[in-house]
Write a protein that holds these residues in place. Structure first.
Motif, PDB file in Angstrom:
ATOM      1  N   LEU A   1     -15.461   5.534   5.293  1.00  0.00           N
ATOM      2  CA  LEU A   1     -15.974   6.537   6.215  1.00  0.00           C
ATOM      3  C   LEU A   1     -17.446   6.202   6.449  1.00  0.00           C
ATOM      4  N   HIS A   2     -17.811   5.957   7.692  1.00  0.00           N
ATOM      5  CA  HIS A   2     -19.169   5.476   7.923  1.00  0.00           C
ATOM      6  C   HIS A   2     -19.672   5.855   9.308  1.00  0.00           C
ATOM      7  N   ILE A   3     -21.006   5.842   9.442  1.00  0.00           N
ATOM      8  CA  ILE A   3     -21.673   5.933  10.730  1.00  0.00           C
ATOM      9  C   ILE A   3     -22.213   4.542  11.014  1.00  0.00           C
ATOM     10  N   PRO A   4     -21.723   3.865  12.055  1.00  0.00           N
ATOM     11  CA  PRO A   4     -22.069   2.459  12.281  1.00  0.00           C
ATOM     12  C   PRO A   4     -23.581   2.203  12.258  1.00  0.00           C
ATOM     13  N   LYS A   5     -23.962   1.199  11.464  1.00  0.00           N
ATOM     14  CA  LYS A   5     -25.344   0.739  11.339  1.00  0.00           C
ATOM     15  C   LYS A   5     -26.293   1.799  10.792  1.00  0.00           C
ATOM     16  N   VAL A   6     -25.737   2.895  10.275  1.00  0.00           N
ATOM     17  CA  VAL A   6     -26.591   3.961   9.746  1.00  0.00           C
ATOM     18  C   VAL A   6     -26.292   4.257   8.285  1.00  0.00           C
ATOM     19  N   GLU A   7     -25.007   4.579   7.984  1.00  0.00           N
ATOM     20  CA  GLU A   7     -24.710   5.072   6.643  1.00  0.00           C
ATOM     21  C   GLU A   7     -23.231   4.900   6.324  1.00  0.00           C
ATOM     22  N   VAL A   8     -22.938   4.515   5.100  1.00  0.00           N
ATOM     23  CA  VAL A   8     -21.575   4.534   4.571  1.00  0.00           C
ATOM     24  C   VAL A   8     -21.428   5.831   3.780  1.00  0.00           C
ATOM     25  N   LEU A   9     -20.597   6.715   4.257  1.00  0.00           N
ATOM     26  CA  LEU A   9     -20.450   8.034   3.645  1.00  0.00           C
ATOM     27  C   LEU A   9     -19.524   8.000   2.433  1.00  0.00           C
ATOM     28  N   ASP A  10     -18.478   7.194   2.496  1.00  0.00           N
ATOM     29  CA  ASP A  10     -17.551   7.072   1.374  1.00  0.00           C
ATOM     30  C   ASP A  10     -16.737   5.801   1.568  1.00  0.00           C
ATOM     31  N   GLU A  11     -16.308   5.201   0.464  1.00  0.00           N
ATOM     32  CA  GLU A  11     -15.555   3.943   0.554  1.00  0.00           C
ATOM     33  C   GLU A  11     -14.682   3.763  -0.678  1.00  0.00           C
ATOM     34  N   LEU A  12     -13.468   3.326  -0.451  1.00  0.00           N
ATOM     35  CA  LEU A  12     -12.546   2.960  -1.533  1.00  0.00           C
ATOM     36  C   LEU A  12     -12.048   1.547  -1.257  1.00  0.00           C
ATOM     37  N   ASP A  13     -12.077   0.681  -2.270  1.00  0.00           N
ATOM     38  CA  ASP A  13     -11.671  -0.702  -2.097  1.00  0.00           C
ATOM     39  C   ASP A  13     -10.551  -1.055  -3.073  1.00  0.00           C
ATOM     40  N   GLU A  14      -9.717  -2.002  -2.662  1.00  0.00           N
ATOM     41  CA  GLU A  14      -8.613  -2.510  -3.483  1.00  0.00           C
ATOM     42  C   GLU A  14      -7.706  -1.384  -3.966  1.00  0.00           C
ATOM     43  N   ILE A  15      -7.231  -0.576  -3.030  1.00  0.00           N
ATOM     44  CA  ILE A  15      -6.340   0.539  -3.363  1.00  0.00           C
ATOM     45  C   ILE A  15      -5.005   0.371  -2.646  1.00  0.00           C
ATOM     46  N   CYS A  16      -4.022   1.145  -3.101  1.00  0.00           N
ATOM     47  CA  CYS A  16      -2.695   1.207  -2.479  1.00  0.00           C
ATOM     48  C   CYS A  16      -2.088  -0.182  -2.254  1.00  0.00           C
ATOM     49  N   GLU A  17      -2.010  -0.969  -3.316  1.00  0.00           N
ATOM     50  CA  GLU A  17      -1.426  -2.303  -3.201  1.00  0.00           C
ATOM     51  C   GLU A  17       0.035  -2.202  -2.781  1.00  0.00           C
ATOM     52  N   PHE A  18       0.449  -3.100  -1.892  1.00  0.00           N
ATOM     53  CA  PHE A  18       1.839  -3.116  -1.448  1.00  0.00           C
ATOM     54  C   PHE A  18       2.287  -4.557  -1.238  1.00  0.00           C
ATOM     55  N   ALA A  19       3.594  -4.737  -1.150  1.00  0.00           N
ATOM     56  CA  ALA A  19       4.172  -6.073  -1.001  1.00  0.00           C
ATOM     57  C   ALA A  19       5.084  -6.105   0.212  1.00  0.00           C
ATOM     58  N   ILE A  20       5.154  -7.267   0.839  1.00  0.00           N
ATOM     59  CA  ILE A  20       6.051  -7.482   1.971  1.00  0.00           C
ATOM     60  C   ILE A  20       6.993  -8.627   1.628  1.00  0.00           C
ATOM     61  N   ALA A  21       8.270  -8.411   1.871  1.00  0.00           N
ATOM     62  CA  ALA A  21       9.293  -9.422   1.603  1.00  0.00           C
ATOM     63  C   ALA A  21       9.861  -9.939   2.919  1.00  0.00           C
ATOM     64  N   ASP A  22      10.107 -11.239   2.976  1.00  0.00           N
ATOM     65  CA  ASP A  22      10.749 -11.852   4.138  1.00  0.00           C
ATOM     66  C   ASP A  22      12.245 -11.558   4.049  1.00  0.00           C
ATOM     67  N   VAL A  23      12.758 -10.845   5.020  1.00  0.00           N
ATOM     68  CA  VAL A  23      14.182 -10.503   4.995  1.00  0.00           C
ATOM     69  C   VAL A  23      14.961 -11.279   6.055  1.00  0.00           C
ATOM     70  N   GLY A  24      14.419 -12.447   6.437  1.00  0.00           N
ATOM     71  CA  GLY A  24      15.169 -13.306   7.347  1.00  0.00           C
ATOM     72  C   GLY A  24      14.414 -13.708   8.596  1.00  0.00           C
ATOM     73  N   SER A  25      13.131 -14.021   8.476  1.00  0.00           N
ATOM     74  CA  SER A  25      12.376 -14.486   9.637  1.00  0.00           C
ATOM     75  C   SER A  25      12.693 -15.961   9.891  1.00  0.00           C
ATOM     76  N   GLU A  26      12.159 -16.485  10.997  1.00  0.00           N
ATOM     77  CA  GLU A  26      12.377 -17.904  11.296  1.00  0.00           C
ATOM     78  C   GLU A  26      11.687 -18.805  10.286  1.00  0.00           C
ATOM     79  N   PHE A  27      10.778 -18.242   9.473  1.00  0.00           N
ATOM     80  CA  PHE A  27      10.061 -19.020   8.471  1.00  0.00           C
ATOM     81  C   PHE A  27      10.648 -18.846   7.069  1.00  0.00           C
ATOM     82  N   SER A  28      11.769 -18.158   6.943  1.00  0.00           N
ATOM     83  CA  SER A  28      12.304 -17.855   5.614  1.00  0.00           C
ATOM     84  C   SER A  28      12.634 -19.107   4.821  1.00  0.00           C
ATOM     85  N   MET A  29      12.874 -20.216   5.504  1.00  0.00           N
ATOM     86  CA  MET A  29      13.146 -21.469   4.795  1.00  0.00           C
ATOM     87  C   MET A  29      11.923 -21.946   4.013  1.00  0.00           C
ATOM     88  N   TYR A  30      10.753 -21.427   4.357  1.00  0.00           N
ATOM     89  CA  TYR A  30       9.520 -21.815   3.666  1.00  0.00           C
ATOM     90  C   TYR A  30       9.072 -20.759   2.673  1.00  0.00           C
TER      91      TYR A  30
END
Length: 424
Positions: free
Chosen positions: A374-403
């Motif tokens: 949450l920030h005011i551009p070029k003025v102030e960062v009001l609040d910040e959270l980093d490295e939260i809510c980790e999630f994973a994505i699985a390939d369920v059959g894309s054209e690149f699934s062979m890789y």
């Protein structure tokens, strides 16, 4: 319809787990005293047992039934501990079932663990002939396939070296080459291919496709959904030793991803003690699937929703909420932001809920997390959270699934292509 090559009827496997009662810490004098008492008890009461181990029944598989037709390619999926490897060991006749029956038609070759079926003191050459003999092949048949096996495994220089000196990669290459080239009617492969390098994995997938196209039957355990979707025409989902669903791979994988992970909370909730000095702050955040359920894993074909709850204790102008998605190495994949000041000024509310949607077919398979600001551009960062809510994505059959398992970037780019045939 042809008769099934694999028939499994009400299969079950039970293990007895022993638990020894733990003793609290005691001093040396207590050990000596208790030892003397123990000797005295054995003399006075020779038939009385003083140790009380407990035993627990654990069913790794229970009431599993299915048929596999000739030429089917069956991908077996499920979380760790679901019973996948136990099922393959029963089908490979490495262990006996507790209940039920298995009927196999044809020669079975299996690759379950690094070096399964190899004798460490024998050379690579001798183990090729040993494995072939175990499969019931004649020396003439093995000799006919020998050069193909050696070329595929890329172990020519070490062929007359005892396999106990092989690296894990060499072990797997030779073991897979033997299992796949000695013409089994049924090939059973656990996820041991993860030991090999990327080029070898690709070569193995190609060989398994060749085996299946030749009318042979393949059973393949994998956590890589893209491989299952690409390679298999049937999927079997195991959970807690039982079959949850069986059928066309895409529908089974989609159901597995939604059911297997939506109950897992992937959220952050801030403590009031940390935030009471802030004029505006992020109170909570979580990832949701398309059904509005908390989720930690998504198929690449489904959208991802980030739900952010903000608390406004003092109204400020020109406030933006920004979100950056980072990969597992901490590199920013993309950033998105929106202004929240107009909403604050309009409703004069203390609570604001923002939901950001990441479209389907955008992020490639991998691990990701968020940075929220949450920030005011070029003025102030009001609040910040980093490295939260980790999630994973699985390939369920894309054209690149062979890789799958390789790094093919962070986004699926929908680029325009144009191909022109040139006249010679």
């Amino acid at each position: 319809m042809a008769d099934p090559v694999i028939q499994v009827n009400q299969l079950g496997k039970k293990y007895l787990l022993r638990h020894q009662q733990t003793q609290p810490y005691i001093a040396l004098r207590d050990v000596i005293t208790n030892g003397a008492k123990s000797i005295a008890r054995r003399v006075l009461y020779p038939r009385r047992s003083h140790t009380k181990p407990t035993r627990e029944e654990f069913w790794a598989l229970q009431d599993v039934s299915f048929d596999v037709q000739p030429g089917d390619r069956v991908g077996i999926i499920g979380r760790n501990g679901a019973g996948k490897s136990t099922l393959l060991k029963l089908l490979s006749r490495i262990t006996e079932p507790t209940t039920g029956q298995i009927r196999l038609t044809g020669r079975v070759a299996s690759l379950l663990e690094v070096g399964t079926g190899f004798h460490p003191e024998l050379t690579g050459r001798e183990n090729i002939y040993l494995n072939g003999a175990i499969l019931g092949m004649s020396k003439v048949e093995i000799k006919r396939k020998f050069d193909e096996i050696v070329t595929f495994a890329e172990v020519e220089k070490f062929l007359d070296t005892p396999v106990k000196h092989y690296s894990s990669g060499m072990y797997v290459r030779l073991a897979f080459a033997v299992a796949a080239h000695l013409e089994p009617e049924i090939l059973i492969v656990d996820e041991v291919l993860a030991v090999g390098d990327a080029a070898f994995q690709k070569k193995c997938l190609g060989k398994m496709e060749d085996v299946s196209k030749s009318g042979k039957t393949l059973l393949f355990v994998s956590h890589q959904m893209g491989m299952v979707s690409q390679l298999c025409n049937q999927a079997l989902w195991l959970e807690k030793g039982k079959i949850v669903q069986q059928g066309e791979p895409q529908s089974v994988i989609t159901a597995y991803l939604k059911h297997g992970f939506f109950n897992q909370q992937n959220s952050v909730v801030r403590s009031a003690a940390i935030t009471n000095q802030k004029s505006i702050f992020i109170a909570a955040a979580k990832t949701l699937n398309s059904l509005g359920q908390p989720a930690t894993e998504f198929g690449h074909i489904e959208p991802i929703y980030l739900h952010i709850h903000c608390v406004i204790q003092q109204i400020k102008a020109d406030v933006l909420i920004g979100v950056a998605v980072k990969d597992r190495l901490g590199r920013k994949v993309f950033t998105s932001q929106t202004a929240i000041s107009p909403h604050i000024n309009t409703f004069r509310a203390k609570n604001l809920v923002a939901t950001m949607a990441i479209p389907a077919n955008f992020l490639t398979p991998g691990q990701y997390f968020f940075l929220i600001s949450l920030h005011i551009p070029k003025v102030e960062v009001l609040d910040e959270l980093d490295e939260i809510c980790e999630f994973a994505i699985a390939d369920v059959g894309s054209e690149f699934s062979m890789y799958e398992g390789l790094d093919y970037g962070c986004v699926f780019a929908n680029c325009q292509w144009n191909l022109d045939m040139l006249q010679e």
